[in-house]
Design a protein around this motif. Structure first.
Motif, PDB file in Angstrom:
ATOM      1  N   ALA A 153     -53.298  38.765  91.293  1.00 40.55           N
ATOM      2  CA  ALA A 153     -54.397  37.927  90.802  1.00 40.55           C
ATOM      3  C   ALA A 153     -55.006  37.178  91.974  1.00 40.55           C
ATOM      4  N   ARG A 154     -56.272  36.782  91.806  1.00 43.31           N
ATOM      5  CA  ARG A 154     -56.951  36.003  92.836  1.00 43.31           C
ATOM      6  C   ARG A 154     -58.147  35.309  92.201  1.00 43.31           C
ATOM      7  N   GLY A 155     -58.634  34.233  92.847  1.00 41.00           N
ATOM      8  CA  GLY A 155     -59.800  33.564  92.300  1.00 41.00           C
ATOM      9  C   GLY A 155     -60.090  32.244  92.980  1.00 41.00           C
ATOM     10  N   ALA A 156     -61.219  31.663  92.585  1.00 37.55           N
ATOM     11  CA  ALA A 156     -61.627  30.333  93.043  1.00 37.55           C
ATOM     12  C   ALA A 156     -61.893  29.489  91.803  1.00 37.55           C
ATOM     13  N   LEU A 157     -61.267  28.333  91.739  1.00 39.24           N
ATOM     14  CA  LEU A 157     -61.396  27.477  90.566  1.00 39.24           C
ATOM     15  C   LEU A 157     -62.749  26.778  90.537  1.00 39.24           C
ATOM     16  N   ARG A 158     -63.256  26.516  89.347  1.00 44.12           N
ATOM     17  CA  ARG A 158     -64.548  25.835  89.213  1.00 44.12           C
ATOM     18  C   ARG A 158     -64.440  24.342  89.493  1.00 44.12           C
ATOM     19  N   GLU A 159     -63.351  23.728  89.046  1.00 46.58           N
ATOM     20  CA  GLU A 159     -63.160  22.296  89.248  1.00 46.58           C
ATOM     21  C   GLU A 159     -62.789  22.033  90.706  1.00 46.58           C
ATOM     22  N   ARG A 160     -63.609  21.210  91.385  1.00 50.88           N
ATOM     23  CA  ARG A 160     -63.404  20.983  92.822  1.00 50.88           C
ATOM     24  C   ARG A 160     -62.574  19.737  93.125  1.00 50.88           C
ATOM     25  N   HIS A 161     -62.277  18.925  92.140  1.00 46.82           N
ATOM     26  CA  HIS A 161     -61.386  17.770  92.303  1.00 46.82           C
ATOM     27  C   HIS A 161     -61.823  16.854  93.448  1.00 46.82           C
ATOM     28  N   GLY A 162     -63.118  16.565  93.518  1.00 45.28           N
ATOM     29  CA  GLY A 162     -63.623  15.624  94.511  1.00 45.28           C
ATOM     30  C   GLY A 162     -63.961  16.227  95.856  1.00 45.28           C
ATOM     31  N   SER A 163     -63.691  17.492  96.059  1.00 42.84           N
ATOM     32  CA  SER A 163     -64.001  18.150  97.329  1.00 42.84           C
ATOM     33  C   SER A 163     -65.324  18.894  97.224  1.00 42.84           C
ATOM     34  N   ASP A 164     -65.892  19.264  98.391  1.00 39.72           N
ATOM     35  CA  ASP A 164     -67.084  20.119  98.372  1.00 39.72           C
ATOM     36  C   ASP A 164     -66.685  21.595  98.435  1.00 39.72           C
ATOM     37  N   HIS A 165     -65.373  21.862  98.408  1.00 36.49           N
ATOM     38  CA  HIS A 165     -64.860  23.226  98.391  1.00 36.49           C
ATOM     39  C   HIS A 165     -64.188  23.495  97.049  1.00 36.49           C
ATOM     40  N   ARG A 166     -64.206  24.752  96.637  1.00 39.14           N
ATOM     41  CA  ARG A 166     -63.480  25.161  95.439  1.00 39.14           C
ATOM     42  C   ARG A 166     -62.062  25.587  95.815  1.00 39.14           C
ATOM     43  N   PRO A 167     -61.050  25.129  95.106  1.00 38.64           N
ATOM     44  CA  PRO A 167     -59.675  25.585  95.388  1.00 38.64           C
ATOM     45  C   PRO A 167     -59.558  27.091  95.157  1.00 38.64           C
ATOM     46  N   VAL A 168     -58.780  27.752  95.980  1.00 35.85           N
ATOM     47  CA  VAL A 168     -58.596  29.200  95.867  1.00 35.85           C
ATOM     48  C   VAL A 168     -57.118  29.521  95.693  1.00 35.85           C
ATOM     49  N   PHE A 169     -56.847  30.689  95.129  1.00 38.16           N
ATOM     50  CA  PHE A 169     -55.460  31.093  94.923  1.00 38.16           C
ATOM     51  C   PHE A 169     -55.348  32.606  94.935  1.00 38.16           C
TER      52      PHE A 169
END
Length: 199
Positions: A153-169
């Protein structure tokens, strides 16, 4: 190297307010060795500079050289903010911070070149095509995995949690480490061969 005058003042300002560090040092690169049922994996996290493509490629090569030690072949995962700009709206930064003018005009070449660089080292970019930085419309954030790993699995989360980057996994399955036979251990003969010889 040093930045040209056109980039020196903005760079010093960003460094002074704590938004930039001074090159790729301990502050911008750290690794951890993780023991898994499939063997030990080394995870290297880096934050490459917002300068220009040639400088970033050199930083990552030095990070590879520092992290790759005997026993980590095909066991190294490299992740972090690589600052690979692939949008004309911000590509002027490549020139402003020391690159050639063509680095801004031919902004798409950096993506092509780094993917070639990583593939030559046996890495896969499973997040390729994901926009992890909405402002630049670029994939700044990466998780490079060895080509021997199976991607689940892989992806980038929509919720950025205060950052200008999207968390990735990514979720991966590592290939088990091949067990080397001890030279002192007698080689096992097939059961059928042993029975024939002992008759």
């Amino acid at each position: 190297g040093s930045l040209p005058l056109r980039g020196a003042l903005p760079s010093r300002f960003m460094t002074a307010i704590g938004m930039w560090g001074r090159g790729l040092g301990n502050r911008h690169g750290v690794y951890a060795d993780i023991d898994t049922p499939e063997g030990r994996i080394r995870v290297l996290n880096v934050h490459l500079s917002l300068t220009h493509p040639r400088w970033r490629a050199d930083e990552l090569e030095r990070a590879f050289a520092a992290a790759e030690v005997p026993g980590t072949a095909n066991r190294l995962v490299v992740c972090g903010d690589f600052n690979v700009i692939e949008s004309p709206r911000l590509s002027v930064l490549n020139w402003l911070f020391g690159g050639a003018l063509r680095d801004s005009i031919l902004w798409w070449r950096e993506r092509r070149d780094v993917e070639t660089q990583w593939a030559a080292r046996g890495f896969v970019n499973p997040l390729r095509g994901e926009v992890t930085h909405p402002l630049s419309r670029s994939q700044l954030d990466h998780i490079l995995i060895p080509h021997t790993f199976a991607l689940a699995a892989r992806g980038a989360l929509r919720e950025r949690h205060g950052s200008d980057h999207r968390p990735v996994f990514v979720t991966v399955h590592a290939a088990p480490v091949a067990r080397e036979r001890d030279e002192r251990e007698p080689e096992r003969r097939p059961e059928r061969e042993r029975l024939v010889r002992e008759r």
